[in-house]
Design a protein around this motif. Structure first.
Motif, PDB file in Angstrom:
ATOM      1  N   ALA A  83      29.541  54.871 107.805  1.00  0.00           N
ATOM      2  CA  ALA A  83      28.945  54.027 108.846  1.00  0.00           C
ATOM      3  C   ALA A  83      29.981  53.547 109.856  1.00  0.00           C
ATOM      4  O   ALA A  83      29.627  52.910 110.844  1.00  0.00           O
ATOM      5  CB  ALA A  83      28.237  52.834 108.215  1.00  0.00           C
ATOM      6  N   ALA A  84      31.245  53.873 109.641  1.00  0.00           N
ATOM      7  CA  ALA A  84      32.294  53.470 110.583  1.00  0.00           C
ATOM      8  C   ALA A  84      32.422  54.450 111.745  1.00  0.00           C
ATOM      9  O   ALA A  84      33.230  54.253 112.639  1.00  0.00           O
ATOM     10  CB  ALA A  84      33.630  53.342 109.857  1.00  0.00           C
ATOM     11  N   GLY A  85      31.623  55.493 111.754  1.00  0.00           N
ATOM     12  CA  GLY A  85      31.642  56.484 112.837  1.00  0.00           C
ATOM     13  C   GLY A  85      30.337  56.483 113.597  1.00  0.00           C
ATOM     14  O   GLY A  85      29.768  55.422 113.861  1.00  0.00           O
ATOM     15  N   PRO A  86      29.830  57.659 113.907  1.00  0.00           N
ATOM     16  CA  PRO A  86      28.597  57.740 114.700  1.00  0.00           C
ATOM     17  C   PRO A  86      27.346  57.283 113.950  1.00  0.00           C
ATOM     18  O   PRO A  86      26.275  57.194 114.537  1.00  0.00           O
ATOM     19  CB  PRO A  86      28.496  59.228 115.068  1.00  0.00           C
ATOM     20  N   LEU A  87      27.476  56.947 112.660  1.00  0.00           N
ATOM     21  CA  LEU A  87      26.318  56.497 111.883  1.00  0.00           C
ATOM     22  C   LEU A  87      26.239  54.984 111.740  1.00  0.00           C
ATOM     23  O   LEU A  87      25.459  54.487 110.934  1.00  0.00           O
ATOM     24  CB  LEU A  87      26.338  57.126 110.483  1.00  0.00           C
TER      25      LEU A  87
END
Length: 191
Positions: free
Chosen positions: A114-118
């Motif tokens: 969740a620390a990226g594009p999610l």
């Protein structure tokens, strides 16, 4: 965002980037699908919520997402599905495109992923996923008291999503390709 950079970021969540699906097919636009959080029971919605007061909420997040995704029918053959990607976050309105992905053997959608594009950061999932056949939306979101995942089956039957697609077609700031995608999806549902 370049494809290699996107592939690297998705890999951190355990998603294998397979490319961009055919945009000419009638599927709910990602900018519309994100409104699945506004759908109610009339839209065949199922929710799973994890409360921050439960000290084990982080450990249960990935399995909650997976179990909901399986039961709702998100995964196609070889655990493939679509995920909405924000292409240029500094633009308004934000261009969103579906990316075709496969779930890797090892994955972490709701935690590190969740620390990226999610998402908005580690353990802050904010994503929209769509089954390859366009019949299931799975949404991850952060609430005031926890995180949640929800599924909406048969999004073409949802009054909320259809109304949002109509808004996309008439809003003066909508991009032409988004208007076209909304029209294509609405027309397919009316047939």
């Amino acid at each position: 965002m370049h494809e290699n950079e996107l592939a690297d970021q998705l890999a951190k969540a355990g998603l294998i980037f397979l490319g961009w699906p055919d945009d000419s097919l009638p599927r709910v636009p990602g900018s519309v699908a994100r409104y699945a959080v506004s759908c109610g029971n009339e839209s065949d919605r199922t929710d799973v919520n994890l409360n921050y007061s439960d000290t084990r909420w982080k450990e249960g997040a990935n399995s909650a997402w997976f179990e909901l995704s399986v039961s709702a029918g998100l995964f196609g053959q070889d655990q493939e599905f679509l995920v909405a990607i924000t292409l240029e976050p500094e633009m308004y309105p934000v261009p969103i495109r579906w990316a075709w992905v496969r779930l890797a053997v090892s994955w972490d959608i709701a935690g590190e992923g969740a620390a990226g594009p999610l998402g908005g950061g580690r353990h802050l999932p904010e994503f929209v996923m769509l089954s390859l056949d366009g019949e299931v939306i799975v949404r991850g979101t952060v609430w005031q008291d926890g995180i949640g995942f929800l599924a909406v089956r048969n999004p073409g039957q949802s009054p909320v999503l259809r109304q949002q697609a109509e808004s996309v077609m008439t809003w003066h700031r909508s991009r032409p390709e988004e208007r076209l995608a909304a029209r294509r999806w609405l027309d397919a549902g009316a047939a």
